[in-house]
Design a protein around this motif. Structure first.
Motif, PDB file in Angstrom:
ATOM      1  N   ARG A  69      37.385 -16.059 -39.019  1.00 16.29           N
ATOM      2  CA  ARG A  69      37.690 -16.242 -37.597  1.00 16.29           C
ATOM      3  C   ARG A  69      39.049 -16.919 -37.421  1.00 16.29           C
ATOM      4  NH1 ARG A  69      36.887 -12.993 -35.015  1.00 16.29           N
ATOM      5  NH2 ARG A  69      37.564 -14.257 -33.283  1.00 16.29           N
ATOM      6  N   GLU A  70      39.322 -17.920 -38.249  1.00 20.19           N
ATOM      7  CA  GLU A  70      40.589 -18.642 -38.163  1.00 20.19           C
ATOM      8  C   GLU A  70      41.766 -17.703 -38.481  1.00 20.19           C
ATOM      9  OE1 GLU A  70      42.576 -22.479 -40.319  1.00 20.19           O
ATOM     10  OE2 GLU A  70      40.420 -22.565 -39.874  1.00 20.19           O
ATOM     11  N   ARG A  71      41.610 -16.901 -39.527  1.00 25.22           N
ATOM     12  CA  ARG A  71      42.669 -15.932 -39.882  1.00 25.22           C
ATOM     13  C   ARG A  71      42.862 -14.923 -38.753  1.00 25.22           C
ATOM     14  NH1 ARG A  71      40.431 -15.306 -45.291  1.00 25.22           N
ATOM     15  NH2 ARG A  71      39.655 -13.315 -44.551  1.00 25.22           N
ATOM     16  N   ASN A  72      41.753 -14.492 -38.182  1.00 29.56           N
ATOM     17  CA  ASN A  72      41.844 -13.523 -37.090  1.00 29.56           C
ATOM     18  C   ASN A  72      42.512 -14.144 -35.867  1.00 29.56           C
ATOM     19  OD1 ASN A  72      40.297 -12.335 -34.462  1.00 29.56           O
ATOM     20  ND2 ASN A  72      40.775 -10.739 -35.960  1.00 29.56           N
ATOM     21  N   ASN A  73      42.158 -15.374 -35.539  1.00 29.74           N
ATOM     22  CA  ASN A  73      42.772 -16.057 -34.401  1.00 29.74           C
ATOM     23  C   ASN A  73      44.274 -16.231 -34.611  1.00 29.74           C
ATOM     24  OD1 ASN A  73      40.304 -16.217 -33.139  1.00 29.74           O
ATOM     25  ND2 ASN A  73      39.908 -18.335 -33.749  1.00 29.74           N
ATOM     26  N   MET A  74      44.669 -16.589 -35.820  1.00 36.64           N
ATOM     27  CA  MET A  74      46.100 -16.740 -36.128  1.00 36.64           C
ATOM     28  C   MET A  74      46.809 -15.385 -35.992  1.00 36.64           C
ATOM     29  SD  MET A  74      46.697 -19.887 -36.722  1.00 36.64           S
ATOM     30  CE  MET A  74      48.182 -19.988 -37.658  1.00 36.64           C
ATOM     31  N   ALA A  75      46.171 -14.332 -36.465  1.00 33.40           N
ATOM     32  CA  ALA A  75      46.778 -13.002 -36.370  1.00 33.40           C
ATOM     33  C   ALA A  75      46.928 -12.579 -34.910  1.00 33.40           C
ATOM     34  CB  ALA A  75      45.928 -11.985 -37.133  1.00 33.40           C
ATOM     35  N   VAL A  76      45.943 -12.895 -34.089  1.00 31.98           N
ATOM     36  CA  VAL A  76      45.999 -12.560 -32.662  1.00 31.98           C
ATOM     37  C   VAL A  76      47.135 -13.323 -31.987  1.00 31.98           C
ATOM     38  CG1 VAL A  76      44.771 -12.812 -30.474  1.00 31.98           C
ATOM     39  CG2 VAL A  76      43.607 -11.842 -32.439  1.00 31.98           C
TER      40      VAL A  76
END
Length: 150
Positions: A69-76
């Protein structure tokens, strides 16, 4: 024997039914036919990346889930910032082009006025030059008339 007694049907892992028939007596190898399992027959194929995800349970308290989730949030965030920057760059370029267009239009007006003035000067000069130069034939006739009168 009938056709249905010679065929066997199996379902593979993708939910597709495969019908196998025995080879002909001529020795040709039979190719299996793919038949969808669903009665409608026209469903969309599920990509391999999505196949196992429907049934898998995700523990929202796990470290792996939090990291994903953290990686996805950073990517977003990165994607949105990149999109904003691109929009700002485009707007800045549009404004630069508008200013350049205005400068060029002003230059066109100035050069058009200058051309008009130069044309007028040229035509005036050409007209004056034509008035000052007398044709060759008229000059000799007036000279002859003056000399005969003396």
């Amino acid at each position: 024997m009938s056709k249905t007694s010679q065929q066997s049907s199996t379902t593979d892992t993708n939910g597709v039914s495969v019908i196998h028939t025995p080879a002909h007596s001529s020795g040709l190898q039979q190719v299996p036919q793919l038949v969808p399992v669903s009665p409608g027959g026209g469903g969309k194929a599920v990509p391999p990346s999505k196949q196992g995800k429907k049934n898998s349970f995700v523990d929202r308290n796990s470290d792996e889930y939090r990291q994903r989730r953290e990686r996805n949030n950073m990517a977003v965030k990165k994607s949105r910032l990149k999109s904003k920057q691109k929009a700002q760059d485009t707007l800045q370029r549009v404004n630069q082009l508008k200013e350049e267009n205005e400068r060029l239009e002003a230059k066109i007006k100035l050069l058009t006025k200058e051309l008009s003035v130069l044309k007028d000067l040229f035509l005036e000069h050409a007209h004056n030059f034509a008035d000052n130069v007398q044709p060759v034939g008229t000059e000799t006739t007036t000279t002859n008339a003056e000399s005969s009168g003396q």
